[in-house]
Scaffold this active site. Structure first.
Site, PDB file in Angstrom:
ATOM      1  N   ASP A 209      -8.582 -10.423  -4.574  1.00 14.84           N
ATOM      2  CA  ASP A 209      -8.659  -9.901  -3.208  1.00 14.84           C
ATOM      3  C   ASP A 209      -9.950 -10.246  -2.616  1.00 14.84           C
ATOM      4  O   ASP A 209     -10.891  -9.983  -3.348  1.00 14.84           O
ATOM      5  CB  ASP A 209      -8.432  -8.388  -3.138  1.00 14.84           C
ATOM      6  CG  ASP A 209      -6.831  -8.366  -3.162  1.00 14.84           C
ATOM      7  OD1 ASP A 209      -5.916  -9.180  -3.453  1.00 14.84           O
ATOM      8  OD2 ASP A 209      -6.258  -7.184  -3.065  1.00 14.84           O
ATOM      9  N   LYS A 211     -13.037  -8.907  -1.079  1.00 18.53           N
ATOM     10  CA  LYS A 211     -13.595  -7.551  -1.000  1.00 18.53           C
ATOM     11  C   LYS A 211     -14.554  -7.636   0.371  1.00 18.53           C
ATOM     12  O   LYS A 211     -15.558  -8.156   0.514  1.00 18.53           O
ATOM     13  CB  LYS A 211     -14.556  -7.098  -2.089  1.00 18.53           C
ATOM     14  CG  LYS A 211     -15.135  -5.634  -1.743  1.00 18.53           C
ATOM     15  CD  LYS A 211     -15.888  -5.215  -3.016  1.00 18.53           C
ATOM     16  CE  LYS A 211     -15.993  -3.752  -3.189  1.00 18.53           C
ATOM     17  NZ  LYS A 211     -16.640  -3.174  -1.643  1.00 18.53           N
ATOM     18  N   ARG A 231     -12.073   6.876   3.106  1.00 16.82           N
ATOM     19  CA  ARG A 231     -12.092   7.040   1.562  1.00 16.82           C
ATOM     20  C   ARG A 231     -12.463   8.339   1.171  1.00 16.82           C
ATOM     21  O   ARG A 231     -11.947   8.775   0.110  1.00 16.82           O
ATOM     22  CB  ARG A 231     -13.206   6.094   1.026  1.00 16.82           C
ATOM     23  CG  ARG A 231     -13.541   6.184  -0.472  1.00 16.82           C
ATOM     24  CD  ARG A 231     -14.486   5.288  -1.051  1.00 16.82           C
ATOM     25  NE  ARG A 231     -14.956   5.349  -2.484  1.00 16.82           N
ATOM     26  CZ  ARG A 231     -15.648   4.666  -3.142  1.00 16.82           C
ATOM     27  NH1 ARG A 231     -16.048   3.346  -2.832  1.00 16.82           N
ATOM     28  NH2 ARG A 231     -15.994   5.164  -4.342  1.00 16.82           N
ATOM     29  N   PHE A 329      -4.659  -4.133   1.620  1.00 20.02           N
ATOM     30  CA  PHE A 329      -4.306  -4.652   0.466  1.00 20.02           C
ATOM     31  C   PHE A 329      -3.243  -3.828  -0.366  1.00 20.02           C
ATOM     32  O   PHE A 329      -3.029  -4.325  -1.361  1.00 20.02           O
ATOM     33  CB  PHE A 329      -5.586  -4.879  -0.175  1.00 20.02           C
ATOM     34  CG  PHE A 329      -6.476  -3.614  -0.314  1.00 20.02           C
ATOM     35  CD1 PHE A 329      -5.962  -2.674  -1.238  1.00 20.02           C
ATOM     36  CD2 PHE A 329      -7.594  -3.597   0.376  1.00 20.02           C
ATOM     37  CE1 PHE A 329      -7.012  -1.316  -1.077  1.00 20.02           C
ATOM     38  CE2 PHE A 329      -8.185  -2.646   0.431  1.00 20.02           C
ATOM     39  CZ  PHE A 329      -8.217  -1.450  -0.393  1.00 20.02           C
TER      40      PHE A 329
END
Length: 541
Positions: A209, A211, A231, A329
């Site tokens: 993926d 980033k 987060r 994702f």
């Protein structure tokens, strides 16, 4: 509970090396908390304040009043005082905050002051982080440790888990499941120095993926109710109306999405990170306890150019033209079905079918290190942070940093000069700790400060640098020791960002010490021009 008793526990934990002994001390303190003190005490014992932002920095912790001769503070009083500090805003806020801080410290004994400094500075290094506190919660509540750990992963909030365990036991802990609308601790990635190392950890084939250089977001949707979390599980729904609009347009009724949001320029390249980060910045951000109420408000939001106010009325987008684009994702829940334990390949297939390719992060499956290296080079060339290499058969390991996801980023290093050092607090008390870092200015012959760091310092380095910088000292203050600009240190960092705080207009992101350079003089340190070249995306000369 008296604040002094909690400070005494913290000091005892600091002085204790054995894990079991630490857990025993923490568990005894947790058992002594009243119902209204559990959330506060659990936060303090893990080295954190309940309030995520207080407006108090290192400068505010200088020139504190003398300690009180006798203890008078209890936990609830301390928390209320810090809450008042966190809510100060507007004209005269700096003076008001300074007065409130002085009033709190004036009531604290010397031991209490030490703990308060550690909490405000984030340097209460007593060896009692979340993992150890989870063990202590289980022991104090007499419940199985796996129940506490699972609840902590689902809730992402040690304080809430501690309250549940100590007031409701195993039954209350069992209620912490993946619930749409309540954020859970995100899965994290290990770091590797190269894609070869990453593939060695994940195995192949693997998925690579991009980033993104954005902010981590977790988006929950239940019908028309949408909530967006960071987060750290702060609710930023009202700050990101365009993310809300993008998810509202999806066909599914219930979703939990994991991804990033990023500000892009007209060419589709990332804008400076702080422009993206500023969209998520909130004063006095609250975790999910406040998020559930907000989610219902957001359901009534209109277009992506508006943001709901506290009473549900749409207000102008507070950030004007700086827009965020979400990319996802992972998919953790879809229309009543939890996907946490499903293999990544299944989750990602469902993600692609649900949100469409326009909202899925750049992703490619690779079989060889050469293919992974090509993906890595393409991501970096596009201005992104690097890649995350993922094992396609692994479940979503909430709250864990395992080998199933491995991030690879270009490693920037600079040789900089130490301009000053701050005395440490908490575990580093008595050592010179936080380094002021400067780049050489070839035009003036001086040095331009780029920021501070205490990351990467071992006890051995702390001892060495304390002795070294006291030798170089030209001005010894109670808080900062200014030194002759002679010592070169190699600093690793993740990027350079615009900064109005420092005279050079730039600052390092996530700076950390690699090693001291005895082989280099200050005249050989990297220049401010090299730093600005990295900031501009040009290779340094």
């Amino acid at each position: 509970m008296r604040f002094l008793d909690l400070a005494a526990t913290s000091a005892a934990v600091t002085a204790t090396s054995g894990r079991k002994a630490k857990v025993d001390l923490l568990a005894a303190a947790l058992r002594g908390l009243g119902i209204d003190e559990i959330s506060i005490g659990a936060a303090y014992l893990s080295g954190e304040l309940r309030q995520r932002q207080t407006g108090v920095g290192y400068a505010g912790l200088r020139d504190l009043p003398p300690p009180a001769p006798e203890p008078t503070l209890d936990l609830v009083e301390v928390d209320a005082a810090i809450e008042e500090l966190a809510e100060v805003a507007g004209a005269g806020s700096q003076a008001r905050r300074r007065a409130l801080l002085a009033a709190l410290f004036a009531r604290a004994t010397a031991d209490e002051q030490r703990m308060l400094v550690g909490l405000f500075s984030g340097e209460l290094r007593q060896g009692a982080q979340a993992g150890l506190l989870a063990d202590a919660v289980a022991r104090a509540a007499e419940v199985p440790l796996p129940l506490v750990r699972r609840a902590l992963l689902m809730a992402g909030d040690l304080r809430a888990v501690a309250v549940a365990a100590l007031t409701g036991g195993a039954v209350a802990l069992g209620e912490f499941t993946l619930r749409v609308g309540r954020p859970l601790a995100p899965m994290l990635a290990q770091s590797a120095g190269s894609v070869d190392e990453a593939l060695a950890a994940t195995g192949s084939p693997a998925v690579v993926d991009v980033k993104l250089d954005g902010i981590r977001i977790q988006v929950h949707r239940s019908g028309g109710d949408i909530a967006v979390f960071t987060r750290s599980l702060d609710d930023i729904t009202v700050r990101v109306p365009e993310v809300v609009a993008a998810v509202r347009a999806l066909p599914a009724r219930e979703l939990v999405l994991d991804g990033e949001a990023i500000a892009l320029d007209a060419a589709g390249r990332p804008r400076p990170f702080q422009e993206t980060a500023s969209r998520a910045a909130t004063r006095g951000a609250r975790r999910q306890a406040a998020g559930a109420a907000r989610a219902a408000v957001v359901a009534s939001a209109g277009t992506a150019g508006t943001a709901p106010t506290g009473d549900g009325v749409a207000a102008p987008d507070p950030v004007g033209a700086t827009r965020l684009t979400p990319y996802f994702f992972d998919l953790l829940h879809l229309d009543g079905a939890d996907l946490l334990d499903a293999p990544g390949r299944e989750r990602w297939s469902a993600l692609a079918a649900t949100v469409g390719p326009a909202l899925v992060v750049g992703r490619v499956e690779v079989d060889t290190a050469e293919e992974a290296a090509t993906a890595f080079a393409a991501a970096v060339d596009a201005g992104q942070e690097g890649v995350v290499v993922k094992a396609p058969e692994a479940p979503y390991d909430a709250g864990r940093r395992g080998a199933a996801w491995v991030k690879v980023k270009p490693r920037h290093t600079l040789d900089l000069v130490v301009l000053a050092v701050e005395w440490g607090s908490g575990r580093r008390r008595g050592w010179l700790s936080n380094l002021h870092l400067g780049a050489r200015d070839p035009e003036t012959g001086g040095f331009v400060m780029l920021g501070k760091t205490f990351k990467g310092l071992t006890d051995e380095l702390l001892r060495w640098q304390t002795e070294r910088f006291l030798e170089l000292a030209v001005e010894r203050g109670e808080w900062v020791v200014r030194v002759r600009p002679e010592q070169v240190v190699e600093i690793a960092f993740d990027g350079v960002q615009t900064s109005s705080r420092y005279p050079g207009g730039v600052a390092l992101r996530f700076a950390r010490v690699v090693r001291y350079r005895a082989d280099k003089s200050a005249a050989e340190a990297d220049t401010i021009d090299a730093v600005r070249a990295i900031h501009a995306g040009r290779p340094s000369q």
